[in-house]
Motif scaffolding. Sequence first.
Motif, short mmCIF file in Angstrom:
data_model
loop_
_atom_site.label_atom_id
_atom_site.label_comp_id
_atom_site.label_asym_id
_atom_site.label_seq_id
_atom_site.Cartn_x
_atom_site.Cartn_y
_atom_site.Cartn_z
N TYR A 162 0.83 -1.20 0.00
CA TYR A 162 0.00 0.00 0.00
C TYR A 162 0.86 1.26 0.00
CZ TYR A 162 -4.23 -2.71 0.75
OH TYR A 162 -5.28 -3.59 0.59
N ALA A 163 0.40 2.23 -0.76
CA ALA A 163 1.09 3.53 -0.84
C ALA A 163 0.35 4.55 0.03
CB ALA A 163 1.11 4.01 -2.29
N GLY A 216 -11.31 0.64 -2.76
CA GLY A 216 -11.45 1.95 -2.14
C GLY A 216 -10.28 2.32 -1.25
N GLU A 217 -9.94 3.60 -1.27
CA GLU A 217 -8.86 4.07 -0.42
C GLU A 217 -9.38 4.31 1.00
OE1 GLU A 217 -7.79 7.49 -2.58
OE2 GLU A 217 -9.52 8.67 -1.98
N CYS A 218 -8.46 4.26 1.96
CA CYS A 218 -8.83 4.47 3.36
C CYS A 218 -8.11 5.69 3.91
CB CYS A 218 -8.46 3.23 4.20
SG CYS A 218 -9.52 1.80 3.87
N LEU A 219 -8.78 6.39 4.80
CA LEU A 219 -8.21 7.57 5.44
C LEU A 219 -7.72 7.18 6.83
CD1 LEU A 219 -7.68 10.64 5.43
CD2 LEU A 219 -9.96 10.90 6.47
N VAL A 226 -4.43 5.96 2.23
CA VAL A 226 -3.70 4.71 2.01
C VAL A 226 -4.45 3.92 0.94
CG1 VAL A 226 -2.79 2.63 3.09
CG2 VAL A 226 -2.98 4.74 4.42
N ARG A 227 -3.71 3.56 -0.12
CA ARG A 227 -4.33 2.90 -1.27
C ARG A 227 -3.41 1.81 -1.81
NH1 ARG A 227 -5.52 6.91 -6.04
NH2 ARG A 227 -6.78 7.82 -4.37
N HIS A 228 -4.02 0.69 -2.27
CA HIS A 228 -3.24 -0.40 -2.85
C HIS A 228 -2.55 0.09 -4.12
CE1 HIS A 228 -2.33 -4.35 -4.67
NE2 HIS A 228 -2.33 -4.78 -3.42
N TYR A 229 -1.35 -0.43 -4.36
CA TYR A 229 -0.54 0.12 -5.44
C TYR A 229 -1.11 -0.14 -6.83
CZ TYR A 229 1.47 -4.41 -6.85
OH TYR A 229 1.67 -5.68 -7.31
#
Length: 692
Positions: A542-543, A562-565, A554-557
């Motif tokens: 995760y980036a 969905g991204e998480c805060l 935070v999001r998978h590369y």
Amino acid sequence: MSTKLLNNIWIRRQQCPCGDWKCYIKHEGDDHTNGGSDLVKSDGAASSVSDVIFTPYVCQIFKTDDEAFEYYCNFARKNGFSIRKARSTESQNLGVYRRDFVCYRSGFNQPRKKANVEHPRDRKSVRCGCDAKMYLTKEIVDGVTQWYISQFSNIHNHELLEDDQVRLLPAYRKIQESDQDRIVLLTKAGFPVNRIVKVLELEKGVQPGQLPFIEKDVRNFVRTCKKTVQETDALLTEKKEIDMLALLEICRVTAQRDDGFVYNYTTDENGKVENFSWAYGDSIRAFSVFGDVVTFDTTYRSITYNMVLGAWFGIDNQGKPFLLGCLLLQDETSRSFSWALQTFIRFLRGNHPQTIITDLGSGLGDAIATELPNTKHVICIWHVMSKLSSWFSQSLGLQYPEFKSEFELVWHLENIEDFENQWSHLVARFGVDSDKHAALLYSYRASWAVAYVRGYFLARAMTIDYMKSIDKFMKNISSPNSSFKNFFEQVSVAANVAFQSKERIPYLPLKTCLPLEEHARNILSPYAFNTLQQELVLCMQYATTDMANGSYLVRHYNKLEGECLVIWIPDNEQVHCSCKEYEHSGILCRHSLRVLVLKNYFQIPEKYYPLRWRLHSSLVLSDDHIMQQDNNEEYYEAFNSLTSSIYSESLISKERFSYVHKELTQILEVVRNMPDFDETALDLAPTNVSEL
């Protein structure tokens, strides 16, 4: 019909939570009962016998007339008709020496004198003068009696029936004694005849209409054995009173032997024991650590005594269920469930769980809302999924598999607005928006949909492995017992297993070499560490994007998920993620761990190691777990070095690879056949690996 006393029989509750008595549940994944297996076996045996039955012939010999009748009956069934016994002839010397067996449509119906009623029933006769027959004659040869066929005709003047029709002829519709007993019990419990038939179909695992008898036979049987039902009811009432008093006595004895054991019960207006509940000392003590989440299972009921079996379970730091308490309820009303909840809280000295997991049920739901207003009520999704087939498969037909798949997707949605929109789309697309079961599910959505329960603590008590463990426990304790006393003893043995069995702590090698991982391994139980370790491994994919003020996206590369805060508060070392995994399970998620790694943390903050997941919180702590960890570390390092060398050397040539593969396969087979535990193994550490 015998009136023998039956064992205490437990079955899965099949009444639908919608409240309609005509609606029943067949749980997906249920094993067929012994009755079903026996039915299959007997049918198979019958077919194998019928396969070798040839057409009877004149002078064919049988040892007895009964043997001949059975042979002709099997032949008739195979060929689409049934037979009946007609005339018999006897003499003073030989007794009965002739038997006539004829087709069920032989002869003609003789007109009967009509009863003096206004509208007499005019029943049509099936007899049409068919001449198919088999006549037997008795003879004595060398002092031995035998029967032979003196006349035989297989010429019918009517159509013969197909196999699925011939089984419905009255001659072949038999209600076995085991089924008679079950029908009596269900009748006593107030089941109508049509529902009794459905229950028997479910228990035997057969399709509707495939029982060896029809609803009319059950109705006639119930009518003829009404007196027997009343006698059995009286006997069972007496046996239940005796059993409940014996249960009360053994609980008194147990309480004297175990200071922590507690029990309670209610009585009716006649002073007879009505509801009963008990809990064990070890379980109550364990609640102080593992009482945050409890599962209340009410899957089974006794059809012998018409009582509901309830069991309270906690989940320990190994992810395994342990029994907190057990109860027997007279009915499933809100009043009975309220008493059960009040008693349970009293056993726990006023402590309340954060979350309670149950099956669907209006009576139970109302009781929880009243007695545990500050406890989150969650409906187990696996109980919901097990009912979908009974609710929707018939109406949806070939569309049901697709409906089930989309239902699971809607269930997993984490946003409430998304859930509401997709639910509306789901029920409209499959035309179930006015279905009573779809409406029931929607009314309970706040208790089962992920979007509504994600922020509540469940301690991973909704995993399929955990629910299977509970189901296995319930099946083990709900086997037929002759009395409640025996049932109590069986439950006690099963409950003590969790507090007495010592398991060796498995060694879990490091996978990331992060200091966070090594530190967590020394604190968490193997189950919790394994879960955290998976998140640590995945967090590296995760980036992070710094959003300022301690916020990170935070999001998978490469995945489009969905991204998480993640919000990081350095002053008190707090980390919060929008996925709410920590609030849900008590184990940090990959998104939060990614931020901790980014912040150069070598240890997870102490506050994120809940007491319930720590190694030292185990119900039974192995005395030698520390020594095992130390030795396992040495073993791991030794074998890691050795296998690395073997791998590199074997890749030099095909001959080397084949040799290594052959030898390692043989070594593995030998090791697998060695004893699981060797006392001397703990004292042996690898010596000089280079010499191996």
